[in-house]
Motif scaffolding. Sequence first.
Motif, PDB file in Angstrom:
ATOM      1  N   PRO A 465      73.869  66.490  41.511  1.00  0.00           N
ATOM      2  CA  PRO A 465      73.163  65.923  40.355  1.00  0.00           C
ATOM      3  C   PRO A 465      73.912  66.181  39.056  1.00  0.00           C
ATOM      4  N   SER A 466      73.464  65.497  37.992  1.00  0.00           N
ATOM      5  CA  SER A 466      74.138  65.579  36.696  1.00  0.00           C
ATOM      6  C   SER A 466      73.534  66.628  35.778  1.00  0.00           C
ATOM      7  N   HIS A 467      72.416  67.234  36.171  1.00  0.00           N
ATOM      8  CA  HIS A 467      71.793  68.190  35.259  1.00  0.00           C
ATOM      9  C   HIS A 467      72.172  69.623  35.614  1.00  0.00           C
ATOM     10  N   VAL A 468      72.026  70.504  34.646  1.00  0.00           N
ATOM     11  CA  VAL A 468      72.457  71.893  34.790  1.00  0.00           C
ATOM     12  C   VAL A 468      71.607  72.634  35.816  1.00  0.00           C
ATOM     13  N   LEU A 469      70.321  72.320  35.908  1.00  0.00           N
ATOM     14  CA  LEU A 469      69.458  72.994  36.874  1.00  0.00           C
ATOM     15  C   LEU A 469      69.990  72.808  38.292  1.00  0.00           C
ATOM     16  N   GLY A 470      70.407  71.587  38.604  1.00  0.00           N
ATOM     17  CA  GLY A 470      70.982  71.338  39.925  1.00  0.00           C
ATOM     18  C   GLY A 470      72.281  72.095  40.133  1.00  0.00           C
ATOM     19  N   GLU A 471      73.074  72.237  39.071  1.00  0.00           N
ATOM     20  CA  GLU A 471      74.334  72.972  39.168  1.00  0.00           C
ATOM     21  C   GLU A 471      74.073  74.455  39.427  1.00  0.00           C
ATOM     22  N   ILE A 472      73.061  75.013  38.784  1.00  0.00           N
ATOM     23  CA  ILE A 472      72.723  76.423  39.002  1.00  0.00           C
ATOM     24  C   ILE A 472      72.277  76.646  40.441  1.00  0.00           C
ATOM     25  N   GLU A 473      71.448  75.731  40.955  1.00  0.00           N
ATOM     26  CA  GLU A 473      71.000  75.852  42.339  1.00  0.00           C
ATOM     27  C   GLU A 473      72.176  75.725  43.307  1.00  0.00           C
ATOM     28  N   HIS A 474      73.110  74.846  42.980  1.00  0.00           N
ATOM     29  CA  HIS A 474      74.291  74.673  43.832  1.00  0.00           C
ATOM     30  C   HIS A 474      75.123  75.953  43.872  1.00  0.00           C
ATOM     31  N   ARG A 475      75.299  76.598  42.744  1.00  0.00           N
ATOM     32  CA  ARG A 475      76.085  77.828  42.695  1.00  0.00           C
ATOM     33  C   ARG A 475      75.379  78.962  43.438  1.00  0.00           C
ATOM     34  N   LYS A 476      74.061  79.017  43.343  1.00  0.00           N
ATOM     35  CA  LYS A 476      73.319  80.020  44.096  1.00  0.00           C
ATOM     36  C   LYS A 476      73.488  79.804  45.597  1.00  0.00           C
ATOM     37  N   MET A 477      73.463  78.541  46.014  1.00  0.00           N
ATOM     38  CA  MET A 477      73.629  78.240  47.431  1.00  0.00           C
ATOM     39  C   MET A 477      75.010  78.669  47.919  1.00  0.00           C
ATOM     40  N   LEU A 478      76.043  78.440  47.096  1.00  0.00           N
ATOM     41  CA  LEU A 478      77.390  78.852  47.471  1.00  0.00           C
ATOM     42  C   LEU A 478      77.476  80.377  47.604  1.00  0.00           C
ATOM     43  N   GLU A 479      76.818  81.082  46.702  1.00  0.00           N
ATOM     44  CA  GLU A 479      76.832  82.548  46.776  1.00  0.00           C
ATOM     45  C   GLU A 479      76.134  83.031  48.040  1.00  0.00           C
ATOM     46  N   GLU A 480      75.015  82.381  48.399  1.00  0.00           N
ATOM     47  CA  GLU A 480      74.301  82.774  49.611  1.00  0.00           C
ATOM     48  C   GLU A 480      75.137  82.514  50.859  1.00  0.00           C
ATOM     49  N   LEU A 481      75.903  81.426  50.834  1.00  0.00           N
ATOM     50  CA  LEU A 481      76.758  81.106  51.982  1.00  0.00           C
ATOM     51  C   LEU A 481      78.064  81.867  51.945  1.00  0.00           C
ATOM     52  N   GLU A 482      78.262  82.663  50.876  1.00  0.00           N
ATOM     53  CA  GLU A 482      79.484  83.461  50.692  1.00  0.00           C
ATOM     54  C   GLU A 482      80.734  82.594  50.694  1.00  0.00           C
TER      55      GLU A 482
END
Length: 696
Positions: A465-482
């Motif tokens: 998505p184009s909004h920052v909220l989606g970007e934050i969720e994406h980064r959290k998901m990457l951290e969880e997946l290491e």
Amino acid sequence: MVLVERSMSECSDDIDIRPLELGDLQRRLSEKEETQAVSEKSEDGGLLLPNDAGNRFFSAVFGIVSSKKKERPLRKEVLAKMRWKNAIMKARNMGDPWEKFHLDTYKTEKAKRHRYNAKRQCWVVDEVVIKMEEDPFNHGAMRECYRLKKLSNFQKDDWVRAHNYVAKRYMDEDTPRSTYFEDVRLQMDAKLWGEEFNRHNPPKKVDIFQMAILEMIDREGSPLYHLEHFIEGNYVKYNSNSGFVKSDAIRMTPQAFSHFTFERSGHSMIVVDIQGVGDLYTDPQIHTSRGDDYGDGNLGTRGMALFLHSHRCNSICQSLGLTPFDLAPSEMEASKKVDVLLASAKTIVRGTEEMVVTPVGEETRNIQEYLRTRSLSSGYMSGDDRPRIKLTSISSVESCESDDIPMLSESEDSAISSAKRERDTYERERQRYDSMSEFGSESSTASRENELCNFREMVQRRSRPSHVLGEIEHRKMLEELEESKSKTGGSILGQIHLDLAKYHELNRFVEESETYDHEAALYHLNQAAKCGILEAIVTVAYLHMGLPHNILPDIELDDDERDMDNGYNYLLQAAEANDRGAMIHVAKMHDTGIGLPEFRTVDWKQAVFWYDKVVNTNTEDEEGNFDATMDDPQYQLIAREATMYWQGGNGLDKDPYKAGELFNYAAELATEAMKGKLASKYYMQAEEAWAECDEE
């Protein structure tokens, strides 16, 4: 007398036609049954009368009405097809618009044609026969244009029927030959994204000119030309590569297409500089996150920032599920005029658009079948009773040239007259089927489907998505997946927000005499920090702590706006990302207590940890930068660390021996830095620290 039209299924011998008498209605009906008969309605709106031979007249008439109602949609569809066929026949009968230029009298030349297959990322070369005029008929800022006719692969010396093309070349003779190939690759890659956009069934389909390279092998030096079909019509530039949007011809489809490419590519690129006739575009530009390909027009994230700042999501963006780009309240207020213009646009969504969503669960495990199903569910006659062109673009239909013309969709918001539109339709379809032979002999239909499916699978996985909220969720998901251990860096969306903050500082969006919007600049700086951009994180931290900063240096927060706790957290995040300045500030805060939030106290153990990390960090930070400034040289930091070990306290155990080693190391570094007196002082302190060890 009213004549009733009968269908072929009704036989006149079965109908008993006679005057209607009262007894017909009363026969075998009690008073109660008669009331029911009058009140009951059939599905066709008639009265439900007893099943009697005398009443066959009524049932026959109502049956005719019912069959006529059921036939209406089918007849409407047939009539629509007939209208399009008539329009195409008229277009075929139109004369050649270039007949008066007598191109058939020019010299016949052979040339090599270079075409790029975006799906396979390879070039295909063949030989063609052309006739081109000697002098250019038009020119732009960089290129000049020549009229040209090319024989198709199935014509022999029939120049009357030869297709019309435009050959373009750079006026600067020093232009590298590689530039021509880069331009074609750009346009064909953009064309592939047009196919992906059409697959989601938007109200209006888009297409991008088929472009190739002509290498004039019969001429000295084998000069190169860009080759495009000639399309007659009203040529409009809808947006530019620097954020410009034409307000007097604003349309929703071009802007939605650009927004779609940004989200669907996972922010890695965006197709802009949309221009052409209707929804047939040419000469687009692609901005990429790296900014080092697709020529000098690729402005990287700065170009993306300029488009997204000027873009306002419309009904097509919403129907496709695209998310709005985050803008400051003051920027949203200033865009009301654009919203009014968008409301006046003619395009209306149908409700059958396919949203841009990410597959989950079983869909992810079977992505190929999932995408194939999605492709089949959209396209021709998908939820719409209007004839429409199938959702493929020129380069995707890889077969031989043909005279069969399919049904076409109406052009969006076009001011072209109906006659010109018919001629444009025919020229467009001639272009389509002239280019259908592009790669047809090289692969089977199954292979082509596989290529498109592979591209769609890649696109599906990258969509964000184009909004920052989606970007934050994406980064959290990457951290969880290491998959990403770093806390900062890597966010294209964050870099775009940082670029917008810098554009505001440079007064890009205001007149020279005006002051830039501080509120909007701070808003984008904060959004960039939320996305993990290290430069923004450090700046926001310094702003809250009242320290000097490089970005937006003329902005300072009031005391009631500062949040020391928030500033400390951002500074700690930057220190964890190996930013040398942030590490030194965190160490000094724990060392002296200056600048620490209220809930934190002096902690020499933490201070020693960060001093030690600064000394041993000689590599780049998480964003690939290295701070070489020596405002705090290493020998001073090591000496301060030695002093804390020598004194002990504030959570740190006293260790004179380690203090002596650190003083000795600081002296060696000071000597290398030509600081003789300071080196002597450190050597003396080392001896004193070791002396305490001997006494113990």
